[in-house]
Design an enzyme around this catalytic site. Structure first.
Site, PDB file in Angstrom:
ATOM      1  N   GLU A  31       0.586  -0.893  -0.266  1.00 47.62           N
ATOM      2  CA  GLU A  31      -0.428   0.448  -0.238  1.00 47.62           C
ATOM      3  C   GLU A  31       1.142   1.501  -0.094  1.00 47.62           C
ATOM      4  O   GLU A  31       0.600   2.351   1.433  1.00 47.62           O
ATOM      5  CB  GLU A  31      -0.977  -0.106   0.906  1.00 47.62           C
ATOM      6  CG  GLU A  31      -1.920  -1.109   1.480  1.00 47.62           C
ATOM      7  CD  GLU A  31      -3.086  -1.127   2.329  1.00 47.62           C
ATOM      8  OE1 GLU A  31      -2.653  -0.521   2.987  1.00 47.62           O
ATOM      9  OE2 GLU A  31      -3.759  -1.795   1.793  1.00 47.62           O
ATOM     10  N   GLU A  61      -5.425  -8.021  -0.950  1.00 46.59           N
ATOM     11  CA  GLU A  61      -6.130  -8.252  -0.014  1.00 46.59           C
ATOM     12  C   GLU A  61      -7.692  -7.869  -0.285  1.00 46.59           C
ATOM     13  O   GLU A  61      -7.511  -6.842  -1.593  1.00 46.59           O
ATOM     14  CB  GLU A  61      -5.283  -7.138   1.204  1.00 46.59           C
ATOM     15  CG  GLU A  61      -4.007  -7.547   1.862  1.00 46.59           C
ATOM     16  CD  GLU A  61      -3.336  -5.974   2.666  1.00 46.59           C
ATOM     17  OE1 GLU A  61      -4.320  -5.250   2.708  1.00 46.59           O
ATOM     18  OE2 GLU A  61      -2.696  -6.129   2.516  1.00 46.59           O
TER      19      GLU A  61
HETATM   20  P1  P53 Z   1      -7.232  -3.394   9.268  1.00 42.03           P
HETATM   21  C1  P53 Z   1      -7.055   1.357   5.761  1.00 42.03           C
HETATM   22  C2  P53 Z   1      -7.542   0.972   4.654  1.00 42.03           C
HETATM   23  C3  P53 Z   1      -7.196   0.134   3.393  1.00 42.03           C
HETATM   24  C4  P53 Z   1      -6.345  -0.904   3.851  1.00 42.03           C
HETATM   25  O1  P53 Z   1      -6.687  -3.061   7.809  1.00 42.03           O
HETATM   26  C5  P53 Z   1      -4.998  -1.102   5.038  1.00 42.03           C
HETATM   27  C6  P53 Z   1      -6.136   0.146   5.799  1.00 42.03           C
HETATM   28  C7  P53 Z   1      -5.123   0.123   7.143  1.00 42.03           C
HETATM   29  O2  P53 Z   1      -4.305   1.417   7.241  1.00 42.03           O
HETATM   30  O3  P53 Z   1      -4.788  -1.908   5.615  1.00 42.03           O
HETATM   31  C8  P53 Z   1      -4.295  -3.143   4.934  1.00 42.03           C
HETATM   32  O4  P53 Z   1      -5.991  -4.573   9.741  1.00 42.03           O
HETATM   33  C9  P53 Z   1      -3.298  -3.453   5.148  1.00 42.03           C
HETATM   34  C10 P53 Z   1      -2.755  -4.376   6.212  1.00 42.03           C
HETATM   35  C11 P53 Z   1      -4.714  -4.931   7.031  1.00 42.03           C
HETATM   36  C12 P53 Z   1      -5.612  -4.286   6.315  1.00 42.03           C
HETATM   37  O5  P53 Z   1      -5.815  -3.365   4.954  1.00 42.03           O
HETATM   38  O6  P53 Z   1      -6.413  -1.935   9.520  1.00 42.03           O
HETATM   39  O7  P53 Z   1      -2.362  -4.070   3.810  1.00 42.03           O
HETATM   40  O8  P53 Z   1      -1.899  -4.363   6.897  1.00 42.03           O
HETATM   41  O9  P53 Z   1      -4.161  -5.001   8.298  1.00 42.03           O
HETATM   42  C13 P53 Z   1      -6.806  -3.483   7.090  1.00 42.03           C
HETATM   43  O10 P53 Z   1      -8.259  -3.587   9.772  1.00 42.03           O
END
Ligand code: P53
Length: 483
Positions: A189, A382
């Site tokens: 990201e 993801e």
């Molecule tokens: P968490 C925000 C928006 C989209 C993706 O997030 C994001 C985030 C958070 O910064 O991060 C990614 O754990 C990231 C992972 C993360 C996952 O999304 O806040 O690449 O490390 O865990 C989900 O719910």
């Protein structure tokens, strides 16, 4: 011509994690601290943004040798459970496992004279375990885990010197894992530079607003150059290696059919896609020149930088997709000073308990847009639903809400493939429960596998199969036919 009707045979089904959210063992076998391990857990779950990191908060964190306020130090103890966890992934039929390497396990301060052999041995063992189960590792080189040593010494990516430190780290990885790791992602990201320290490894919370954007875009430029050089380095060391970029995709819709709203959405999408424009097309897009000049951002480029960006374009494009956004015409540079924002509500979409708006069709839209724009293979690395789970008295977890979320998104990926999009694979976020990135909660669970641990770190760490475990198993087994 042949219209594909379904997922390709070699589609990479699997799941994705990050070292700082699963490993634990934060101070074992010579590992140094990373910026992730000095961020205090959030006090408010709907507080999308992380607790700011300042010079003072780092000093407090470094003096604190416990994990009480810093759950990313404990993760889910994948450091000691990796064999069990990878065996469970294999039981679901994973073809791929996306994980990150913690830079500070390999170079504890970020730029040590020699790599730490004990740190490398851990990843040797993890990759051997993947191979034993026929699982392809997909490796993120930098996932919000800048070694704290580089932050303290040179303010992380704000300094150009961090490029050289990074390339010494990547050279070690590409040489050691040649023939073992085929798929690499440089920066997770990369647009998370908007979140400050998490993305840049630079401390900027106390800077005046105007200076934040300058620092973050300069840090980003250093990451672009580092990434482009790593692409070239990987190809030189291992011609079979494929290197991708990684974007947090924020598909944005206009609020109404008013052309002003449509333009606002287009602009928001440009500000999101510009990162991939640079990494896939090899140059900054024109629209960013206007943005930089209007916001008084002046990038400092070294003489060779533009040539490096042109030569170091990626082999494929990966991205995370959780939700879509509605554009507000008020969008401006403050977005880059205050971090990711959830924005306006979309009346047509439900949202998770964390306010993330659930939008499977948005994934099809994004896949089509990105394929049209770049003509490079795409990889959804993801996607998933963070939710609280309940363990029933007989030890079951009935997470039909998670199944519904994933089913909807997989069905839309299939539509996109039928639209003609080249899609390499799908790794769901957090196939096993882990520590949340934004709020450091354990109770925001994404997994097919439940981990018995609460927000304060209490629990047996036992792993339990949720209903979604058996569901995903048959999805993979049927290559996405049986949803
Ligand atoms: P968490 C925000 C928006 C989209 C993706 O997030 C994001 C985030 C958070 O910064 O991060 C990614 O754990 C990231 C992972 C993360 C996952 O999304 O806040 O690449 O490390 O865990 C989900 O719910």
């Amino acid at each position: 011509t042949d219209i594909p009707t379904t997922f390709p045979k070699d589609f990479l089904w699997g799941g994705a994690t990050a070292a700082n959210q699963v490993e634990g063992g934060w101070n074992l076998d010579g590992k140094g601290l990373t910026t992730a391990e000095v961020v205090q857990k959030a006090t408010d779950r709907l507080h999308f943004r992380r607790t700011p990191v300042t010079a003072d908060s780092i000093a407090v964190a470094v003096a604190d040798k416990t994990d009480t306020l810093y759950p990313k130090r404990r993760g889910i103890d994948f450091y000691h459970h990796y064999q069990e966890d990878i065996a469970l992934f294999a039981e679901m039929g994973f073809k791929a496992f996306r994980l990150s390497i913690s830079w500070a396990r390999i170079f504890p301060k970020g730029d040590d004279a020699e790599p730490n052999e004990a740190g490398l041995r851990f990843y040797d063992a993890v990759f051997a375990e993947c191979r034993r189960h026929g699982i392809e590792p997909v490796v993120t080189i930098s996932h919000f885990e800048t070694p704290l040593g580089l932050t303290l010494k040179q303010n992380g990516w704000a300094s150009r010197a961090t490029i050289e430190a990074f390339l010494r780290y990547t050279a070690v990885l590409f040489n050691r894992y040649k023939g073992i790791v085929k798929y690499w992602l440089t920066f997770n990201e990369i647009n998370a530079i908007q979140n400050g320290t998490t993305g840049t490894g630079a401390v900027d919370a106390d800077l005046p607003l105007a200076e934040k954007a300058q620092l973050r875009f300069q840090a980003l430029h250093h990451q672009f150059v580092a990434s482009a050089r790593a692409v070239q380095q990987a190809h030189a060391i291992d011609p079979a290696a494929k290197v991708g970029c990684m974007l947090a995709r924020m598909q944005t819709y206009p609020k109404t059919a008013d052309p002003e709203d449509v333009r606002a959405a287009q602009f928001a999408d440009q500000l999101n896609l510009f990162y991939t424009d640079v990494q896939a097309r090899g140059e900054y897009p024109e629209y960013m020149n206007r943005f930089f000049s209007e916001n008084r951002v002046q990038l400092v480029l070294a003489p060779d930088d533009e040539e490096i960006l042109r030569q170091g374009t990626v082999d494929f494009i990966s991205f995370s997709y959780y939700m879509s956004m509605v554009a507000s015409p008020a969008l401006n540079v403050t977005q880059f000073q205050e971090g990711f924002a959830l924005g306006e509500k979309n009346p047509y979409l439900p949202a998770s308990a964390w306010g993330w708006q659930i939008d499977p069709v948005g994934l099809r839209i994004s896949l089509n847009e990105m394929w049209d724009r770049y003509r490079l293979p795409l990889f959804v690395v993801e996607n998933g639903l963070g939710a609280e789970d309940e363990v029933t008295t007989d030890g079951k977890i009935h997470d039909d809400y998670r199944i519904d979320y994933l089913r909807g998104h997989i069905a839309q990926m299939k539509e996109a493939i039928r639209d003609g999009v080249q899609l390499m694979g799908y790794t769901t976020w957090g196939p096993i429960d882990l520590i949340s990135a934004s709020t450091s909660e354990m109770s925001k669970r994404y997994g097919f596998i439940y981990v018995d641990q609460d927000d304060d770190g209490n629990g047996t760490l036992a792993r339990l199969r949720k209903d979604s475990f058996y569901w995903y198993q048959q999805v993979i087994q049927s290559n996405g036919e049986n949803l």
